[in-house]
Design a protein around this motif. Structure first.
Motif, short mmCIF file in Angstrom:
data_model
loop_
_atom_site.label_atom_id
_atom_site.label_comp_id
_atom_site.label_asym_id
_atom_site.label_seq_id
_atom_site.Cartn_x
_atom_site.Cartn_y
_atom_site.Cartn_z
N GLN A 47 -33.16 -6.43 -76.47
CA GLN A 47 -32.54 -6.97 -75.25
C GLN A 47 -32.89 -8.44 -75.04
OE1 GLN A 47 -35.09 -4.76 -75.11
NE2 GLN A 47 -36.70 -5.85 -74.00
N ASP A 48 -33.92 -8.93 -75.74
CA ASP A 48 -34.34 -10.33 -75.60
C ASP A 48 -33.76 -11.23 -76.68
OD1 ASP A 48 -35.89 -9.62 -73.38
OD2 ASP A 48 -37.63 -9.14 -74.63
N TRP A 76 -32.06 -2.80 -69.34
CA TRP A 76 -32.67 -2.82 -68.01
C TRP A 76 -33.91 -3.70 -67.98
CZ3 TRP A 76 -32.69 2.82 -65.68
CH2 TRP A 76 -31.38 3.30 -65.64
N GLN A 77 -34.48 -3.98 -69.15
CA GLN A 77 -35.70 -4.78 -69.21
C GLN A 77 -35.45 -6.22 -69.67
OE1 GLN A 77 -39.22 -2.85 -70.92
NE2 GLN A 77 -38.06 -0.95 -71.04
N SER A 78 -34.22 -6.65 -69.62
CA SER A 78 -33.90 -8.02 -70.06
C SER A 78 -34.25 -9.01 -68.95
CB SER A 78 -32.41 -8.11 -70.38
OG SER A 78 -32.06 -9.41 -70.75
N GLY A 84 -33.55 -18.21 -73.17
CA GLY A 84 -32.46 -18.24 -74.13
C GLY A 84 -31.87 -16.90 -74.52
N SER A 85 -32.42 -15.79 -74.02
CA SER A 85 -31.88 -14.49 -74.42
C SER A 85 -30.49 -14.27 -73.81
CB SER A 85 -32.82 -13.36 -73.99
OG SER A 85 -32.86 -13.22 -72.59
N ASP A 86 -29.63 -13.60 -74.55
CA ASP A 86 -28.26 -13.35 -74.12
C ASP A 86 -28.02 -11.84 -74.16
OD1 ASP A 86 -25.57 -13.13 -73.69
OD2 ASP A 86 -24.99 -14.67 -75.14
N ILE A 87 -27.99 -11.20 -72.99
CA ILE A 87 -27.91 -9.75 -72.93
C ILE A 87 -26.60 -9.21 -73.48
CG2 ILE A 87 -26.99 -9.71 -70.58
CD1 ILE A 87 -29.44 -7.21 -72.22
N ILE A 257 -28.70 -22.58 -71.38
CA ILE A 257 -29.05 -21.16 -71.44
C ILE A 257 -27.79 -20.34 -71.23
CG2 ILE A 257 -31.41 -21.50 -70.65
CD1 ILE A 257 -30.60 -20.61 -67.88
N PRO A 258 -27.78 -19.08 -71.71
CA PRO A 258 -26.57 -18.25 -71.60
C PRO A 258 -26.14 -18.07 -70.14
CG PRO A 258 -28.18 -17.25 -73.08
CD PRO A 258 -28.88 -18.38 -72.40
#
Length: 261
Positions: A47-48, A76-78, A84-87, A257-258
């Motif tokens: 998720q990250d 749910w834990q994102s 920079g993470s994009d779910i 960022i996303p």
């Protein structure tokens, strides 16, 4: 201007940053300078994932015939969009990596059923989250979640003082029933105090000592994945430093960022 100056600093010091490492790895795989021996690619905390890291995984998968990607994660834990993470890479997995099989792990060992159901109801108020049912190995315990209002006529409540008073009350209460939970003479129950921003630390970096409880504290992000017998959430009230926080991301940050779903 900022990007140019940053890149120049890296060149002058003969260094590369993490994103450059990923970009270089993608280039080496796509140009064939690196030949992957792996047929199975395992990715944890999916998720990250960010777009550059997803590109690296896709490059590895496409280079070797019949290779597979096994990804484990929980949307749910994102909580790392700011990094920079994009779910959407997780929630739209097939669009990114092709046909897939989805297995569900819906049993939790970390909390009782009441806390699990309350958290699930809250998270799924966001229609973009993947719908799931969560079953706990522990039965529901009444009054597992309590909301304690704090009033202050002078304006913003003093959460640090309130936190200390609450911990003192908890320590005394647990001491009065120590025979029900204490298995060893010096045993203590763990209490984790959480806050939204690091500057809100009610302990000033030094958690207080008590006879029956072992207190520690961290920001929400740093505490991800930890467990405790009791958890105290400070300032669960809308405001600049509360939950939800009214502090918005800088517009410049939103360029790199996303976009949120």
């Amino acid at each position: 201007m900022i990007t140019k100056g940053y890149s120049q600093k890296l060149e002058e010091s003969r260094r590369i940053d993490f994103d450059s490492m990923i970009a270089d790895a993608v280039r080496l795989v796509e140009t064939g300078q690196y030949q992957s021996p792996y047929s199975l690619i395992l990715v944890d905390e999916f998720q990250d994932i960010s777009e550059p890291r997803a590109n690296l995984i896709k490059a590895l998968k496409q280079q070797k015939a019949f290779s597979k990607v096994f990804a484990v994660g929980d949307d749910w834990q994102s909580i790392y969009r700011f990094a920079g993470s994009d779910i959407t890479i997780f929630t739209q997995f097939e669009a990114k990596f092709g046909a897939s099989w989805q297995g569900r792990l819906e049993q939790t060992y970390r909390c009782n059923q009441l806390i699990a159901e309350t958290a699930a109801t809250f998270v799924q108020r966001n229609p973009e989250q993947i719908t799931k049912s969560v079953r706990s190995t522990r039965p529901a315990i009444p009054r597992s979640i309590r909301v304690i209002p704090i009033d202050d006529e002078r304006g913003r409540p003093e959460f640090a003082q309130a936190c200390h008073r609450l911990l003192e009350r908890l320590d005394i209460a647990l001491g009065s029933i120590a025979g029900q939970w204490r298995s060893e003479p010096d045993a203590k129950l763990k209490v984790l105090v959480l806050w939204r921003y690091n500057l809100l630390d009610p302990f000033g970096g030094i958690p207080p000592s008590f006879a029956n409880i072992e207190v520690s504290g961290q920001s929400f992000h740093r505490a991800k994945g930890l467990e405790a017998d009791y958890t105290v959430l400070l300032d669960v009230s809308e405001g600049d430093y509360g939950v939800p926080s009214r502090i918005e991301d800088d517009e410049l940050l939103n360029l790199v960022i996303p976009q949120p779903e």
